[in-house]
Write a protein that holds these residues in place. Structure first.
Motif, PDB file in Angstrom:
ATOM      1  N   GLN A   1       0.828  -1.202   0.000  1.00  0.00           N
ATOM      2  CA  GLN A   1       0.000   0.000   0.000  1.00  0.00           C
ATOM      3  C   GLN A   1       0.867   1.257   0.000  1.00  0.00           C
ATOM      4  OE1 GLN A   1      -2.649   0.202   3.332  1.00  0.00           O
ATOM      5  NE2 GLN A   1      -3.811   1.897   2.494  1.00  0.00           N
ATOM      6  N   ILE A   2       1.916   1.267   0.786  1.00  0.00           N
ATOM      7  CA  ILE A   2       2.830   2.415   0.817  1.00  0.00           C
ATOM      8  C   ILE A   2       3.484   2.599  -0.549  1.00  0.00           C
ATOM      9  CG2 ILE A   2       5.038   3.199   1.765  1.00  0.00           C
ATOM     10  CD1 ILE A   2       4.121   2.001   4.445  1.00  0.00           C
ATOM     11  N   HIS A   3       3.874   1.500  -1.186  1.00  0.00           N
ATOM     12  CA  HIS A   3       4.498   1.589  -2.510  1.00  0.00           C
ATOM     13  C   HIS A   3       3.523   2.171  -3.532  1.00  0.00           C
ATOM     14  CE1 HIS A   3       7.136   0.612  -5.800  1.00  0.00           C
ATOM     15  NE2 HIS A   3       6.153  -0.024  -6.392  1.00  0.00           N
ATOM     16  N   ARG A   4       2.252   1.709  -3.505  1.00  0.00           N
ATOM     17  CA  ARG A   4       1.256   2.250  -4.447  1.00  0.00           C
ATOM     18  C   ARG A   4       1.037   3.745  -4.211  1.00  0.00           C
ATOM     19  NH1 ARG A   4      -1.404  -2.750  -3.374  1.00  0.00           N
ATOM     20  NH2 ARG A   4      -2.659  -1.708  -1.796  1.00  0.00           N
ATOM     21  N   ARG A   5       0.926   4.137  -2.943  1.00  0.00           N
ATOM     22  CA  ARG A   5       0.737   5.562  -2.641  1.00  0.00           C
ATOM     23  C   ARG A   5       1.944   6.376  -3.082  1.00  0.00           C
ATOM     24  NH1 ARG A   5      -2.159   5.985   3.287  1.00  0.00           N
ATOM     25  NH2 ARG A   5      -4.108   5.029   2.660  1.00  0.00           N
ATOM     26  N   ARG A   6       3.135   5.843  -2.861  1.00  0.00           N
ATOM     27  CA  ARG A   6       4.352   6.552  -3.261  1.00  0.00           C
ATOM     28  C   ARG A   6       4.377   6.755  -4.774  1.00  0.00           C
ATOM     29  NH1 ARG A   6      10.530   4.407  -2.764  1.00  0.00           N
ATOM     30  NH2 ARG A   6      11.461   6.192  -3.778  1.00  0.00           N
ATOM     31  N   MET A   7       4.030   5.713  -5.523  1.00  0.00           N
ATOM     32  CA  MET A   7       4.025   5.831  -6.982  1.00  0.00           C
ATOM     33  C   MET A   7       3.003   6.873  -7.428  1.00  0.00           C
ATOM     34  SD  MET A   7       6.438   3.877  -7.762  1.00  0.00           S
ATOM     35  CE  MET A   7       6.363   3.620  -9.499  1.00  0.00           C
ATOM     36  N   ARG A   8       1.817   6.883  -6.786  1.00  0.00           N
ATOM     37  CA  ARG A   8       0.783   7.855  -7.161  1.00  0.00           C
ATOM     38  C   ARG A   8       1.247   9.273  -6.830  1.00  0.00           C
ATOM     39  NH1 ARG A   8      -3.440   6.224  -4.113  1.00  0.00           N
ATOM     40  NH2 ARG A   8      -3.079   7.836  -2.572  1.00  0.00           N
ATOM     41  N   VAL A   9       1.845   9.466  -5.669  1.00  0.00           N
ATOM     42  CA  VAL A   9       2.309  10.804  -5.279  1.00  0.00           C
ATOM     43  C   VAL A   9       3.442  11.261  -6.193  1.00  0.00           C
ATOM     44  CG1 VAL A   9       3.513  12.052  -3.447  1.00  0.00           C
ATOM     45  CG2 VAL A   9       1.528  10.663  -2.897  1.00  0.00           C
ATOM     46  N   GLU A  10       4.343  10.350  -6.556  1.00  0.00           N
ATOM     47  CA  GLU A  10       5.423  10.723  -7.471  1.00  0.00           C
ATOM     48  C   GLU A  10       4.868  11.144  -8.824  1.00  0.00           C
ATOM     49  OE1 GLU A  10       8.198   7.512  -7.661  1.00  0.00           O
ATOM     50  OE2 GLU A  10       9.066   7.973  -5.699  1.00  0.00           O
ATOM     51  N   GLU A  11       3.840  10.454  -9.305  1.00  0.00           N
ATOM     52  CA  GLU A  11       3.229  10.839 -10.584  1.00  0.00           C
ATOM     53  C   GLU A  11       2.561  12.209 -10.461  1.00  0.00           C
ATOM     54  OE1 GLU A  11       2.245  11.172 -14.348  1.00  0.00           O
ATOM     55  OE2 GLU A  11       3.547   9.600 -13.530  1.00  0.00           O
TER      56      GLU A  11
END
Length: 122
Positions: A67-77
């Motif tokens: 979940q943290i990885h998915r959120r990180r990818m979304r925030v980076e985008e």
């Protein structure tokens, strides 16, 4: 007290007590394996519970990491998108600054806006 009668006998636990009312001492003996049966069963059940708990905790940790990885990818985008938009706005501002500070624009601005009149001319 522990011990065995011979080297081939299993090890036993011995206990004794003296009766206060009679001149008698009572002794008992139990094999070590028999005495530890309940303890071993409790230990095995506790180990199984700990293993199950650790497995569930590991699954929960893996879920949180994903979940943290998915959120990180979304925030980076989102940050990349904001950076692109900011660069576009910066380029637009640089263009307008160049236009507004050009001599032709300054002359046009002076001719459109009258200068404030002062009451005394010297």
């Amino acid at each position: 007290m522990t011990g065995s009668l011979s080297s081939q006998d299993p090890q036993k636990i011995y206990s004794f007590t003296h009766l206060q009312q009679f001149p008698v001492a009572i002794t008992t003996a139990m094999s070590l394996n028999q005495a530890l049966v309940d303890w071993r069963q409790d230990a095995i059940s506790h180990v199984i519970l700990v293993v199950i708990f650790l497995a569930l905790l590991s699954l929960l940790a893996i879920s949180f990491i994903r979940q943290i990885h998915r959120r990180r990818m979304r925030v980076e985008e989102e940050l990349r998108y904001a950076q692109r938009e900011l660069r576009k706005l910066n380029q637009s501002l640089e263009h307008w600054r160049a236009v507004m500070t050009s001599p032709a624009c300054i002359i046009a601005a002076i001719s459109i806006w009258p200068l404030p009149m002062s009451s005394t001319v010297r």
